[in-house]
Design an enzyme around this catalytic site. Sequence first.
Site, short mmCIF file in Angstrom:
data_model
loop_
_atom_site.label_atom_id
_atom_site.label_comp_id
_atom_site.label_asym_id
_atom_site.label_seq_id
_atom_site.Cartn_x
_atom_site.Cartn_y
_atom_site.Cartn_z
N LYS A 1 0.86 -1.20 0.00
CA LYS A 1 0.00 0.00 0.00
C LYS A 1 0.89 1.24 0.00
O LYS A 1 1.80 1.34 0.83
CB LYS A 1 -0.92 -0.01 1.22
CG LYS A 1 -1.92 1.15 1.21
CD LYS A 1 -2.86 1.11 2.40
CE LYS A 1 -2.28 1.74 3.65
NZ LYS A 1 -1.97 3.18 3.51
N ASP B 1 -3.36 4.25 -1.80
CA ASP B 1 -4.34 4.65 -0.76
C ASP B 1 -4.71 6.12 -0.95
O ASP B 1 -4.47 6.96 -0.09
CB ASP B 1 -3.68 4.40 0.60
CG ASP B 1 -4.62 4.59 1.78
OD1 ASP B 1 -5.81 4.87 1.55
OD2 ASP B 1 -4.14 4.45 2.92
N ARG B 2 -5.31 6.43 -2.11
CA ARG B 2 -5.56 7.82 -2.50
C ARG B 2 -6.80 8.42 -1.85
O ARG B 2 -6.95 9.63 -1.78
CB ARG B 2 -5.64 7.89 -4.03
CG ARG B 2 -6.03 9.22 -4.64
CD ARG B 2 -5.01 10.30 -4.34
NE ARG B 2 -5.40 11.57 -4.95
CZ ARG B 2 -6.35 12.36 -4.49
NH1 ARG B 2 -7.04 12.01 -3.42
NH2 ARG B 2 -6.61 13.51 -5.09
N LYS B 3 -7.71 7.56 -1.41
CA LYS B 3 -8.95 8.01 -0.76
C LYS B 3 -9.62 9.12 -1.56
O LYS B 3 -9.85 10.24 -1.06
CB LYS B 3 -8.70 8.49 0.67
CG LYS B 3 -8.14 7.42 1.59
CD LYS B 3 -8.05 7.90 3.02
CE LYS B 3 -7.39 6.90 3.93
NZ LYS B 3 -5.92 6.76 3.70
N ILE C 1 -16.21 14.86 -7.06
CA ILE C 1 -17.20 14.51 -8.09
C ILE C 1 -16.55 13.59 -9.12
O ILE C 1 -15.32 13.54 -9.25
CB ILE C 1 -17.78 15.76 -8.78
CG1 ILE C 1 -16.67 16.57 -9.46
CG2 ILE C 1 -18.55 16.63 -7.79
CD1 ILE C 1 -17.19 17.61 -10.45
N THR D 1 -13.82 14.93 -11.58
CA THR D 1 -12.53 15.28 -10.95
C THR D 1 -11.75 14.03 -10.53
O THR D 1 -10.54 13.93 -10.78
CB THR D 1 -12.77 16.20 -9.73
OG1 THR D 1 -13.45 17.38 -10.18
CG2 THR D 1 -11.47 16.59 -9.07
N TYR E 1 -5.23 1.17 17.20
CA TYR E 1 -4.71 -0.10 16.69
C TYR E 1 -5.43 -1.30 17.27
O TYR E 1 -5.79 -1.31 18.45
CB TYR E 1 -3.21 -0.23 17.02
CG TYR E 1 -2.34 0.73 16.25
CD1 TYR E 1 -2.14 0.56 14.88
CD2 TYR E 1 -1.70 1.79 16.88
CE1 TYR E 1 -1.33 1.44 14.16
CE2 TYR E 1 -0.90 2.67 16.17
CZ TYR E 1 -0.72 2.48 14.82
OH TYR E 1 0.07 3.35 14.11
P1 5BU Z 1 0.29 2.87 10.54
O1 5BU Z 1 1.70 3.32 10.47
O2 5BU Z 1 0.17 1.34 10.63
O3 5BU Z 1 -0.53 3.57 11.56
O4 5BU Z 1 -0.29 3.27 9.09
C1 5BU Z 1 -1.61 3.06 8.72
C2 5BU Z 1 -1.81 3.38 7.26
O5 5BU Z 1 -3.15 3.07 6.88
C3 5BU Z 1 -1.59 4.82 6.87
O6 5BU Z 1 -1.05 4.83 5.56
C4 5BU Z 1 -2.97 5.44 6.82
O7 5BU Z 1 -3.08 6.47 5.86
C5 5BU Z 1 -3.82 4.26 6.44
N1 5BU Z 1 -5.17 4.28 7.01
C6 5BU Z 1 -5.41 4.24 8.36
O8 5BU Z 1 -4.49 4.21 9.15
N2 5BU Z 1 -6.70 4.20 8.82
C7 5BU Z 1 -7.77 4.22 8.01
O9 5BU Z 1 -8.91 4.14 8.47
C8 5BU Z 1 -7.50 4.28 6.61
C9 5BU Z 1 -6.22 4.29 6.14
BR1 5BU Z 1 -8.92 4.28 5.45
#
Ligand code: 5BU
Length: 268
Positions: A62, A93-95, A99, A102, A213
Site C-alpha cells: 500500500k 491509498d488515494r482516498k 465529483i 474530478t 490499533y
Molecule cells: P500505521 O503506520 O500502521 O498507523 O499506518 C496506517 C496506514 O493506513 C496509513 O497509511 C494510513 O493512511 C492508512 N489508514 C489508516 O491508518 N486508517 C484508516 O482508516 C484508513 C487508512 Br482508510
Amino acid sequence: MNVSKNLSYQQRAQYTHHPLAQRLFHLMNDKKTNLALSADVTTKDELLTLADQLGSQICILKTHIDIIEDFDSSLPKQLQELACKHQFLLFEDRKFADIGNTVQLQYTAGIYKIVDWADIINAHGLPGPGIVQGLKAAGVKKHRGLLLLAEMSSAGNFFNAEYIQATLDLAMQNKDFVIGFIAQRKLHADPAFIYLTPGVSMAQAQDKLGQGYLHPHTVIAENLSDVIIVGRSIYQQESPFLVAQHYRKAGWAAYLERCGKLIETSSD
Ligand code: 5BU
C-alpha cells in the site's frame, strides 16, 4: 454462526467474478499471507528497498505515492516489476472524495497516472454514486479494483451506521469494480467482498494523532476482516523483514483458526 465465516480465501475466489479479487484471494492462499505493508516512506529508495526486502511476506503493497519527495515516472514501473517478482498487488491509498469528473482526472492524469500502475485504489462514498462511476469508467477496462471506505481506524471518526449501509449499497450496485471495503470488521454477508483493515499493531494501542490499533488476531479471527494493513509497526523497526514475517505468521494463524484448520507449525 455466519455461513461465510469459515470459507477459505480460495473458496471466496469462486464467489467473486472480478479477476483482480480472484487473483488476490489466490495469491494470499499461495503465499500464505494476509499481510499488506503500508509503506509510508518518503523517498523512492526507501520504498523500493522495502518492497523488495519484504515482498515475499506480503499480499499487497500500500502506497501514498504523493508523499514521495523524489517521485519520477520510473518509480511506478519499478514497483510493478517488484510486484511481479514477488507476486503482490499495488494499492494506492488515494482516498478519492470528489465529483466523478474530478476523481477520474485525479486517477488518470497529472504526475502520478495512478490507473496505469495501481491494481487497487480506494474512495469515500460520500459524494454519491458519481464518484464510483467516474473511477469505474477509467479503471474497469484495465481490470482495476476499488475499495470503498466503510469505516476508519481513527478516533472520533464520523462513520455512522446509516453511512456504512449507504456505502455497502453503493458497493452492491458496482460489483464489477468494487472488490471490497476498508473497514475494521466484516460488514456484509456477501463472501465476494474482501475487507482490508488498517490500524493494526501488536505493539501499541494508539499513536499520538488519533490512530487506533487492533491486534491481528482481533482483526482476522474475531472481526472477520481479511487483510491486515501494517505500517510503522513494521517499517520503523530495526529488522523490518523479521517483524513482517512475525505479522504474516500472526495474521495467517488467525486466519487458520477462523477456518477451523490446525495451526501450521512449519517455519515458512
Ligand atoms: P500505521 O503506520 O500502521 O498507523 O499506518 C496506517 C496506514 O493506513 C496509513 O497509511 C494510513 O493512511 C492508512 N489508514 C489508516 O491508518 N486508517 C484508516 O482508516 C484508513 C487508512 Br482508510
